[in-house]
Enzyme design. Sequence first.
Site, PDB file in Angstrom:
ATOM      1  N   SER A   1       0.855  -0.855  -0.694  1.00  0.00           N
ATOM      2  CA  SER A   1       0.047   0.031   0.145  1.00  0.00           C
ATOM      3  C   SER A   1       0.750   1.338  -0.502  1.00  0.00           C
ATOM      4  CB  SER A   1      -1.099   0.114   0.612  1.00  0.00           C
ATOM      5  OG  SER A   1       0.102   0.482   2.457  1.00  0.00           O
ATOM      6  N   LYS A   2       0.288   2.446  -0.139  1.00  0.00           N
ATOM      7  CA  LYS A   2       0.789   3.729  -0.716  1.00  0.00           C
ATOM      8  C   LYS A   2       2.158   4.023   1.158  1.00  0.00           C
ATOM      9  CE  LYS A   2      -2.271   6.328  -2.961  1.00  0.00           C
ATOM     10  NZ  LYS A   2      -3.179   5.923  -3.066  1.00  0.00           N
ATOM     11  N   ARG A   3       1.441   3.219   2.014  1.00  0.00           N
ATOM     12  CA  ARG A   3       2.515   3.126   3.011  1.00  0.00           C
ATOM     13  C   ARG A   3       4.386   2.914   2.878  1.00  0.00           C
ATOM     14  NH1 ARG A   3       1.724  -0.340   6.240  1.00  0.00           N
ATOM     15  NH2 ARG A   3       0.622  -1.815   5.923  1.00  0.00           N
TER      16      ARG A   3
ATOM     17  N   GLY B   1       5.324   3.334   0.177  1.00  0.00           N
ATOM     18  CA  GLY B   1       6.468   4.211  -1.347  1.00  0.00           C
ATOM     19  C   GLY B   1       5.763   4.081  -2.648  1.00  0.00           C
TER      20      GLY B   1
END
Length: 484
Positions: free
Chosen positions: A244-246, A248
Amino acid sequence: MTLRLRFAPSPTGYLHVGGARTALFNWLLAKKERGVLVLRIEDTDRERSSEEHTQAILHGMEWLGVTWDEGPFFQSQGLERHKAAAISLLELGQAYRDFSTPEEAARDRKEEVETGRRTRRARERADAMSQEEVAARIDAGDTFAIRFRVPDGETAWKDSVHGESRFRNEEIDDLVILRSNGTPTYNLAVVSDDAEMGITLVLRGDDHISNTPKQILLHEALGNPVPSFAHVPLILGPDGKRLSKRHGATAVGDYEKEGILPEAMSNFLALLGWSPGDDREVFSREGLVEAFSLERVLKKSSVFDFKKLQGLNGQHLAQTPTEELLEPVKRRLSERGLLTGDPHQTAVSLPFLVDLLKVRARTVEDLLDQAEPYFRDELDYDPKAVKKQWSKDPEGTADRLERLQESLADVPWDQESLEEVSRGLAEEMEIGAGKLFQPLRLALTGSSASPGIFDVLVLLGRERSLERVERAVNILRSGTLPME
Ligand code: GLU
């Protein structure tokens, strides 16, 4: 029968790594089996869908080289057909009107949670209503959703990745197919579109597995041929959680910006969830098409490893013909303000520089970082290199560089002559060649890593090379070394 596949992104975000991999696998299979790939933009969520995202998805696919044979079709254009499908299920008795009030619906949900089973209360209420009652409520303007009547039994399919898969129908909700505001739901729209487009294999992410039995049941109820299904495993971040965006950058466009080559990205994405069955790692796009097979799609999730992507990119970069890199390199050099028209710079042969650097860089950005010292006369001397190469004996190093400067003053400026003279000088001074070349490399490039030292001299040309040596000598004699 021709294999007909589809890629069906929702334009509610950019093309992310997972979507790009689904697109790529569909494309690889279509190419391999001479099938047809249909692109369908699933834009029925009007609020979250946007034209910007659609364009970004199309651009991302184009960049990756994932082409489609039919489309793009937009799911919203099939609205009337989707509604007609819901109505026909209603007429066939395979669906029912659900007039539940919000209170009833909440109570049903609560009961289902408490008992841990599908109670199908909405269905019971619908079945208990007479036709007259239904007509009266419609006349009174009461709104209703249309729910699919999930039959008893179980739903099984042979998943091309996971093998025999089955769900007990009693676990499947009587799903809403047409909302009370008249809009079709995802599963109905997909089934209607897949049938309309003659899709024979639905190849998509594992996150859709729970939709598959619902879609199979809807196809069967509508009398459609049921397509085959293949679900590719999730992509995880390095911490083992779903990517996920977490973690990067997850949008493919970010990698394009970072200078990752599309060939390397395709290669990397292909290896996320597929294996050639031997230890090969570097694949051209054609090589992937040749090697790809559904049988070798992995059942378990794979971890997104950015270092591996960079490593693959380095290998693809080294193999890319220099002519293909010239334009992007020039453009990015200008963006960095490094191509200034300075007459000095005309001495740098860009093709030669790219030839030398493409085998040493992992990305185009990295190549540009390494190219900077050839276009910029102020050098940022790497403090670590200064410490190692210059600080131990500044005077002695200055003397040696000065002697080199003198010896090179009249030498023909080509690799062979430069090498002959400098090696001769090292011998004369009775020092190892490294003792001369490493401080020289730092003087010329500001760092301790560069292509071969004679190539560097040729790239910079006589005037700039000797100027940089002189500058280094002055710094060494000044007593204040740039070590911080
Ligand atoms: N539009 C769905 C998504 O982006 C995919 C639907 C499908 O592949 O069936 O997740």
